[in-house]
Design a protein around this motif. Structure first.
Motif, PDB file in Angstrom:
ATOM      1  N   MET A 174       0.872  -1.039   0.019  1.00 26.03           N
ATOM      2  CA  MET A 174       0.050   0.126  -0.022  1.00 26.03           C
ATOM      3  C   MET A 174       0.718   1.180   0.141  1.00 26.03           C
ATOM      4  O   MET A 174       1.905   1.438   0.730  1.00 26.03           O
ATOM      5  CB  MET A 174      -0.826  -0.029   1.327  1.00 26.03           C
ATOM      6  N   ILE A 175       0.362   2.237  -0.793  1.00 28.63           N
ATOM      7  CA  ILE A 175       1.444   3.351  -0.927  1.00 28.63           C
ATOM      8  C   ILE A 175       0.528   4.491   0.112  1.00 28.63           C
ATOM      9  O   ILE A 175      -0.772   4.658  -0.092  1.00 28.63           O
ATOM     10  CB  ILE A 175       1.250   4.136  -2.195  1.00 28.63           C
ATOM     11  N   LEU A 176       1.195   5.133   0.829  1.00 30.67           N
ATOM     12  CA  LEU A 176       0.635   6.146   1.788  1.00 30.67           C
ATOM     13  C   LEU A 176       1.326   7.362   1.684  1.00 30.67           C
ATOM     14  O   LEU A 176       2.462   7.523   1.627  1.00 30.67           O
ATOM     15  CB  LEU A 176       0.706   5.750   3.363  1.00 30.67           C
ATOM     16  N   VAL A 177       0.836   8.520   1.533  1.00 29.21           N
ATOM     17  CA  VAL A 177       1.277   9.917   1.517  1.00 29.21           C
ATOM     18  C   VAL A 177       0.769  10.609   2.759  1.00 29.21           C
ATOM     19  O   VAL A 177      -0.458  10.592   3.201  1.00 29.21           O
ATOM     20  CB  VAL A 177       0.772  10.497   0.282  1.00 29.21           C
ATOM     21  N   ILE A 178       1.615  11.152   3.434  1.00 25.49           N
ATOM     22  CA  ILE A 178       1.207  11.962   4.593  1.00 25.49           C
ATOM     23  C   ILE A 178       1.919  13.410   4.426  1.00 25.49           C
ATOM     24  O   ILE A 178       3.078  13.389   4.516  1.00 25.49           O
ATOM     25  CB  ILE A 178       1.983  11.354   5.949  1.00 25.49           C
ATOM     26  N   LYS A 179       0.919  14.070   4.716  1.00 17.89           N
ATOM     27  CA  LYS A 179       1.381  15.617   4.482  1.00 17.89           C
ATOM     28  C   LYS A 179       1.624  16.325   5.912  1.00 17.89           C
ATOM     29  O   LYS A 179       1.008  15.951   6.670  1.00 17.89           O
ATOM     30  CB  LYS A 179       0.103  16.264   3.824  1.00 17.89           C
ATOM     31  N   LYS A 180       2.059  17.574   5.682  1.00 19.37           N
ATOM     32  CA  LYS A 180       2.555  18.277   6.843  1.00 19.37           C
ATOM     33  C   LYS A 180       2.991  17.439   8.176  1.00 19.37           C
ATOM     34  O   LYS A 180       2.647  17.726   9.264  1.00 19.37           O
ATOM     35  CB  LYS A 180       0.925  18.912   7.436  1.00 19.37           C
ATOM     36  N   VAL A 181       4.023  16.832   8.130  1.00 23.77           N
ATOM     37  CA  VAL A 181       4.746  16.132   9.084  1.00 23.77           C
ATOM     38  C   VAL A 181       5.965  16.986   9.496  1.00 23.77           C
ATOM     39  O   VAL A 181       6.560  17.507   8.439  1.00 23.77           O
ATOM     40  CB  VAL A 181       5.304  14.841   8.596  1.00 23.77           C
ATOM     41  N   ASP A 182       6.244  17.294  10.763  1.00 21.37           N
ATOM     42  CA  ASP A 182       7.383  17.759  11.394  1.00 21.37           C
ATOM     43  C   ASP A 182       8.562  17.196  10.715  1.00 21.37           C
ATOM     44  O   ASP A 182       8.761  15.890  10.927  1.00 21.37           O
ATOM     45  CB  ASP A 182       7.150  17.844  12.864  1.00 21.37           C
ATOM     46  N   GLU A 183       9.402  18.045   9.972  1.00 18.81           N
ATOM     47  CA  GLU A 183      10.466  17.484   9.315  1.00 18.81           C
ATOM     48  C   GLU A 183      11.618  16.782  10.479  1.00 18.81           C
ATOM     49  O   GLU A 183      12.231  15.972  10.198  1.00 18.81           O
ATOM     50  CB  GLU A 183      11.155  18.401   8.351  1.00 18.81           C
ATOM     51  N   ARG A 184      11.782  17.643  11.479  1.00 13.12           N
ATOM     52  CA  ARG A 184      12.760  17.367  12.583  1.00 13.12           C
ATOM     53  C   ARG A 184      12.330  15.904  13.111  1.00 13.12           C
ATOM     54  O   ARG A 184      13.143  14.843  13.302  1.00 13.12           O
ATOM     55  CB  ARG A 184      12.931  18.228  13.477  1.00 13.12           C
ATOM     56  N   LYS A 185      10.790  15.664  13.392  1.00  6.91           N
ATOM     57  CA  LYS A 185      10.647  14.276  13.887  1.00  6.91           C
ATOM     58  C   LYS A 185      10.582  13.390  12.943  1.00  6.91           C
ATOM     59  O   LYS A 185      11.206  12.136  13.426  1.00  6.91           O
ATOM     60  CB  LYS A 185       9.098  14.518  14.365  1.00  6.91           C
ATOM     61  N   LEU A 186      10.331  13.605  11.841  1.00  6.24           N
ATOM     62  CA  LEU A 186      10.465  12.545  10.649  1.00  6.24           C
ATOM     63  C   LEU A 186      12.037  12.348  10.510  1.00  6.24           C
ATOM     64  O   LEU A 186      12.253  10.941  10.352  1.00  6.24           O
ATOM     65  CB  LEU A 186      10.063  13.007   9.443  1.00  6.24           C
ATOM     66  N   ARG A 187      12.910  13.019  10.493  1.00  6.83           N
ATOM     67  CA  ARG A 187      14.201  12.767  10.321  1.00  6.83           C
ATOM     68  C   ARG A 187      15.037  11.875  11.534  1.00  6.83           C
ATOM     69  O   ARG A 187      15.615  10.955  11.365  1.00  6.83           O
ATOM     70  CB  ARG A 187      15.136  14.209  10.284  1.00  6.83           C
ATOM     71  N   GLU A 188      14.405  12.462  12.785  1.00  6.85           N
ATOM     72  CA  GLU A 188      14.758  11.512  13.980  1.00  6.85           C
ATOM     73  C   GLU A 188      14.169   9.887  13.819  1.00  6.85           C
ATOM     74  O   GLU A 188      14.714   9.115  14.203  1.00  6.85           O
ATOM     75  CB  GLU A 188      14.173  12.215  15.446  1.00  6.85           C
ATOM     76  N   PHE A 189      12.918  10.051  13.299  1.00  7.06           N
ATOM     77  CA  PHE A 189      12.215   8.737  13.099  1.00  7.06           C
ATOM     78  C   PHE A 189      12.840   7.810  12.357  1.00  7.06           C
ATOM     79  O   PHE A 189      13.195   6.477  12.424  1.00  7.06           O
ATOM     80  CB  PHE A 189      10.706   8.979  12.904  1.00  7.06           C
ATOM     81  N   LYS A 190      13.506   8.236  11.165  1.00  7.66           N
ATOM     82  CA  LYS A 190      14.173   7.475  10.285  1.00  7.66           C
ATOM     83  C   LYS A 190      15.450   7.262  10.668  1.00  7.66           C
ATOM     84  O   LYS A 190      15.950   5.928  10.481  1.00  7.66           O
ATOM     85  CB  LYS A 190      14.451   8.422   8.901  1.00  7.66           C
ATOM     86  N   ALA A 191      16.125   8.163  11.390  1.00  7.36           N
ATOM     87  CA  ALA A 191      17.379   7.832  12.165  1.00  7.36           C
ATOM     88  C   ALA A 191      17.280   6.461  12.973  1.00  7.36           C
ATOM     89  O   ALA A 191      18.079   5.673  13.043  1.00  7.36           O
ATOM     90  CB  ALA A 191      18.118   9.020  12.845  1.00  7.36           C
ATOM     91  N   GLU A 192      16.424   6.639  13.854  1.00  8.03           N
ATOM     92  CA  GLU A 192      16.068   5.662  14.776  1.00  8.03           C
ATOM     93  C   GLU A 192      15.707   4.205  14.085  1.00  8.03           C
ATOM     94  O   GLU A 192      16.191   3.311  14.470  1.00  8.03           O
ATOM     95  CB  GLU A 192      14.974   6.100  15.861  1.00  8.03           C
ATOM     96  N   ALA A 193      15.010   4.342  12.898  1.00  2.00           N
ATOM     97  CA  ALA A 193      14.762   3.053  12.195  1.00  2.00           C
ATOM     98  C   ALA A 193      16.212   2.574  11.674  1.00  2.00           C
ATOM     99  O   ALA A 193      16.315   1.410  11.798  1.00  2.00           O
ATOM    100  CB  ALA A 193      13.964   3.331  11.078  1.00  2.00           C
ATOM    101  N   VAL A 194      16.897   3.344  11.319  1.00  3.88           N
ATOM    102  CA  VAL A 194      18.370   2.777  10.693  1.00  3.88           C
ATOM    103  C   VAL A 194      19.170   2.224  12.094  1.00  3.88           C
ATOM    104  O   VAL A 194      19.599   1.121  11.805  1.00  3.88           O
ATOM    105  CB  VAL A 194      18.937   4.018   9.922  1.00  3.88           C
ATOM    106  N   ARG A 195      19.134   2.916  13.053  1.00  3.99           N
ATOM    107  CA  ARG A 195      19.892   2.404  14.158  1.00  3.99           C
ATOM    108  C   ARG A 195      19.277   0.960  14.726  1.00  3.99           C
ATOM    109  O   ARG A 195      20.011   0.120  14.955  1.00  3.99           O
ATOM    110  CB  ARG A 195      19.669   3.438  15.350  1.00  3.99           C
ATOM    111  N   ARG A 196      18.083   0.827  14.226  1.00  2.00           N
ATOM    112  CA  ARG A 196      17.426  -0.523  14.760  1.00  2.00           C
ATOM    113  C   ARG A 196      17.517  -1.637  13.533  1.00  2.00           C
ATOM    114  O   ARG A 196      16.944  -2.693  13.903  1.00  2.00           O
ATOM    115  CB  ARG A 196      15.866  -0.411  15.287  1.00  2.00           C
ATOM    116  N   GLY A 197      17.851  -1.266  12.392  1.00  5.76           N
ATOM    117  CA  GLY A 197      17.986  -2.207  11.416  1.00  5.76           C
ATOM    118  C   GLY A 197      16.808  -2.426  11.078  1.00  5.76           C
ATOM    119  O   GLY A 197      16.327  -3.346  10.171  1.00  5.76           O
TER     120      GLY A 197
END
Length: 130
Positions: free
Chosen positions: A1-24
């Motif tokens: 499924m493709i999901l598009v989310i608008k108006k997400v806080d960029e800082r929070k999204l960056r932190e979320f992506k970084a944590e995902a990478v740290r957890r593999g």
């Protein structure tokens, strides 16, 4: 499924992506885990709030019964107030911060004494003309 989310806080999204990478984890897997955690936590909070309100009702029962014909409101584990009408109840519940997920509205002398689970879903109450 493709999901598009608008108006997400960029800082929070960056932190979320970084944590995902740290957890593999892939971003989609991390998002699914976040959804699962949020959903499981939300239902636990509701049960805790319901328990607090039920306990408060039981503890205050004697005082509550003195307000015959009035609307007695319990939310966030405490007595919110005693009101003459449902408009007052609705206004009081909407003003609470944080807004309760669960509340008890009881009319001593009018309502049957509650048995079993005691609850009223405050968010579902809206006063509108019929």
């Amino acid at each position: 499924m493709i999901l598009v989310i608008k108006k997400v806080d960029e800082r929070k999204l960056r932190e979320f992506k970084a944590e995902a990478v740290r957890r593999g984890l892939t971003l989609s897997k991390a998002f699914e885990e976040a959804i699962d955690l949020w959903l499981s936590t939300s239902s636990k909070l509701l049960v805790e709030e319901e328990d607090l309100n039920n306990r408060a009702f039981i503890e205050l029962r004697e005082d509550i019964e003195k307000h015959v014909g009035k609307y007695v409101v319990i939310a966030n584990g405490k007595l919110v107030g005693v009101f003459d009408d449902l408009e007052g109840v609705s206004t009081a519940l909407r003003r609470l911060k944080p807004r309760p997920r669960h509340a008890i509205v009881y009319r001593p002398g009018v309502d049957k004494p509650p048995s079993g689970v005691l609850e009223w879903w405050g968010g579902s109450m809206r006063l509108e003309p019929a």
